[in-house]
Structures are given as C-alpha cells and as structure tokens.
Design a protein around this motif. Structure first.
Motif, short mmCIF file in Angstrom:
data_model
loop_
_atom_site.label_atom_id
_atom_site.label_comp_id
_atom_site.label_asym_id
_atom_site.label_seq_id
_atom_site.Cartn_x
_atom_site.Cartn_y
_atom_site.Cartn_z
N GLY A 75 9.92 5.99 64.26
CA GLY A 75 8.50 5.88 63.96
C GLY A 75 8.26 5.05 62.72
N GLU A 76 7.02 4.62 62.52
CA GLU A 76 6.70 3.78 61.37
C GLU A 76 6.96 4.50 60.06
N ARG A 77 6.70 5.82 60.04
CA ARG A 77 6.88 6.59 58.80
C ARG A 77 8.17 7.39 58.80
N THR A 78 8.95 7.31 59.88
CA THR A 78 10.22 8.03 59.91
C THR A 78 11.36 7.02 59.91
N THR A 79 12.11 6.91 61.00
CA THR A 79 13.22 5.95 61.03
C THR A 79 12.82 4.65 61.72
N ARG A 80 13.03 3.55 61.00
CA ARG A 80 12.79 2.23 61.55
C ARG A 80 14.15 1.63 61.95
N VAL A 81 14.15 0.92 63.06
CA VAL A 81 15.42 0.40 63.59
C VAL A 81 15.32 -1.10 63.82
N ALA A 82 16.37 -1.81 63.44
CA ALA A 82 16.51 -3.23 63.74
C ALA A 82 17.86 -3.43 64.42
N VAL A 83 17.97 -4.51 65.20
CA VAL A 83 19.24 -4.83 65.87
C VAL A 83 19.58 -6.29 65.59
N MET A 84 20.82 -6.51 65.16
CA MET A 84 21.36 -7.85 64.95
C MET A 84 22.54 -8.06 65.89
#
Length: 345
Positions: A75-84
């Motif tokens: 979530g925006e205020r919890t865990t944000r995730v990115a992938v490379m």
C-alpha cells in the motif's frame, strides 16, 4: 528490523526462497495463511536475467515475485514495492511510486522479459541507488524512518566491481542480504552484504534446497512487534508484549481505565510535590512559588519571609515594623500616625 536493497546475482534463486513459490502455477495466489503483517518497507526486488538463468527458471522467479507480493502488506502508506531486472544492462520494470495494489503489481510482473547476457551486479546496485531509491521515484523521506530493503541472489561471480558500490549503498542506509547458490563466489557475497555477515550471507548447494532459507526471510518481512507496525491504539506509549502490546503514558500522565488513553496527573495534589507553600502545575510537571511577602529560596522549593522594612520596600514616613513578610508604620516619640497609616504629625 531487517531492511535490504536487493540487487544482485541470480534472481532465480531468490524466487525459490519460499516453499509456496515452488511448483505454483504461474500467477497463482499464495495460500491465505502465509500472509503476514509486515512492517512498512521500501522494498526493491532486483532479479538477474543473465544467460545463466534458463527461461523456465526466470518464470519461477516471476512466480516467486507474485507470491512474495501476496505476503506483503502492500500500500501507499505501508510497503511499497519496485522491481528491477538486470544482466549486462539494467531495467527498472516499475518503481516504488507506480503500484499500490497487489493485482496491478502482479500483472506487471507477469510481463517482465529476460535481458539475457552479462551479470553486472555493481551496475544494478548503483542504478538502484541513483534511479529507484529516490523520493522522485517513490522512496519515502528519511524522516519517515522507512527501511530500504535489498536482496541480492546469485549463482555465480559478478562481472564488475561491486565492493565500493555495495559499501556506498550500506552507508546510505540500505541493508543488503546476499544469497549464493551452487557456484556462487562466497567472497563476493561477503563483500556485498551488511554486517553482521552471519545474518546477511547465505549459501545453498542447489535451488532445490534454497527453501531452508524461508524462515530467515519471513523474519525479515514479517513483524511481530505490533508497536513497530503502528497498528496499535495507544494514545501515548506502546510497549511490545510478546505478540501483543500494552499501553503506557508519558511522565506526568496516568493510564485511564480504558487502558489506552492518558490523563494528566494532578502533580500539585497533596503528597505529590515538594513545594513549601504554593505548587503550580506546568504541563505534567510543576514549579514552586511563595505567598505574598515571601521569596523562593535557591532550592526552588522552600520560601523565606521578605524583610518588608528593607529601605525601598515600604512607604512609612518614620518607623517601619516588620510583621511576618508584611509591615506596619509607626512614629517617633512626640509624633502621631496620621489616618493614612504612613505619615506622622
């Protein structure tokens, strides 16, 4: 709390870390009982799609990513995730600011394609610092104290210099976990990982037994400290108590019967203060004062009577008589005190 910024080696290995990632049909959801309430993170997955990763292994990496996303409190205020995605080049598949729901995130993961040649781990780490872990790309400000998480998994040796880049990442507050599989170079893993090394460097003989690291990574992402999660309802102080919590209050406050909210203590109630004469409440604490005709001593607690007949303190025309912090006027022999009680005739 574990934080890490993942950039390294063979993303395939990482994908196999959890048992529910193995053998799952592509795009399938993890069982509901595997989900955990994790601490808020800025989490970057960096997956290796170099030539050593076979197509079927890369698909397993994507399945792992999807299943891992299912376990996170996204979530925006919890865990944000990115992938490379990296090989000899690096591609940011999506940054931290793009998706705040699991369905969109998993859909994007399903479309990731391998890049093929090369294993430029140092370049991947540097790109993560320069292009992913920035506020413009969705990383939250340092004042938020959101951990930056990176996991590097490799089955070989990096083809570029990673020592200085990894040191810079750690200095920037990124905690790096290095996972080696099969022919992975242990020295390279130790160079990349954060201290203490015995908690950040792992090795397994094959992808088939990498599942034994599951508990380690679940500890990294799953929080048992409810106070750290921020999901408690304590008005002032949260105290962790096993898997639960208790509420407490700041000094000068007392816990109300609801065991959640706090009320200011009357610090000037009899027996609660050390003031000789007057107690004045001051934002949960107190200060001492004195009655008229008295002055506060250097100990800031006791009072001494003021000599009201000291020159300049009274307005008697002739004689000043001190009277317990106050005074009265009198006259010399042959004079009488006037009705104003000050002057004499």
């Amino acid at each position: 709390m574990r934080r890490a910024l993942g950039i390294l080696g063979c993303g395939l290995a990482l994908l196999l870390l959890l048992p529910w990632a193995r053998g799952s049909p592509h795009g399938s959801r993890a069982p509901a009982d595997t989900a955990c309430k994790n601490r808020p993170l800025d989490l970057v997955f960096i997956i290796d799609s170099s030539r050593s990763v076979r197509p079927e292994e890369f698909e397993k990496v994507k399945i792992f990513l999807s299943n891992m996303i299912d376990t996170l409190d996204v979530g925006e205020r919890t865990t944000r995730v990115a992938v490379m995605n990296y090989a000899s080049t690096v591609k940011v598949e999506f940054p931290l600011r793009t998706y705040f729901d699991k369905a969109s995130m998993k859909e994007a993961v399903s479309h990731i394609e391998p890049l093929s040649a090369g294993t430029m781990t140092g370049l991947a780490i540097q790109t993560a610092m320069d292009e992913v872990f920035t506020e413009e790309m969705g990383t939250r400000p340092a004042t938020f104290n959101i951990p930056k998480v990176v996991i590097v998994v490799t089955d070989g040796r990096p083809q570029d210099q990673v020592q200085d880049v990894a040191a810079s990442a750690r200095t920037a507050g990124i905690e790096i976990y290095a996972v080696g599989v099969d022919r992975a170079d242990m020295q390279s893993l130790r160079i990349m990982a954060s201290e203490p090394l015995d908690e950040h460097v792992f090795y397994v003989e094959t992808y088939g037994v990498i599942e034994k690291l599951t508990s380690k990574f679940r500890e990294t992402f799953c929080a048992v400290d409810v106070c750290a999660l921020g999901t408690h309802d304590c008005a002032q102080v949260c105290v962790a108590n096993g898997g639960s919590y208790l509420c407490d209050c700041y000094e000068g406050y007392t816990l109300n019967p609801d065991k959640r909210t706090c009320s200011a203590v009357d610090v000037c109630a009899p027996g609660r203060h050390e003031c000789d004469q007057v107690c004045v409440s001051n934002n949960g604490s107190y200060v001492c004062e004195c009655h008229a005709g008295y002055t506060l001593n250097p100990d800031k607690k006791t009072c001494s009577a003021i000599d009201a007949c000291t020159p300049g303190r009274h307005d008697c025309a002739q004689i000043c008589l001190s009277n317990d912090g106050s005074y009265s006027c009198d006259c010399f022999e042959g004079y009488t005190l006037n009705p104003d009680k000050k002057t004499c005739s």
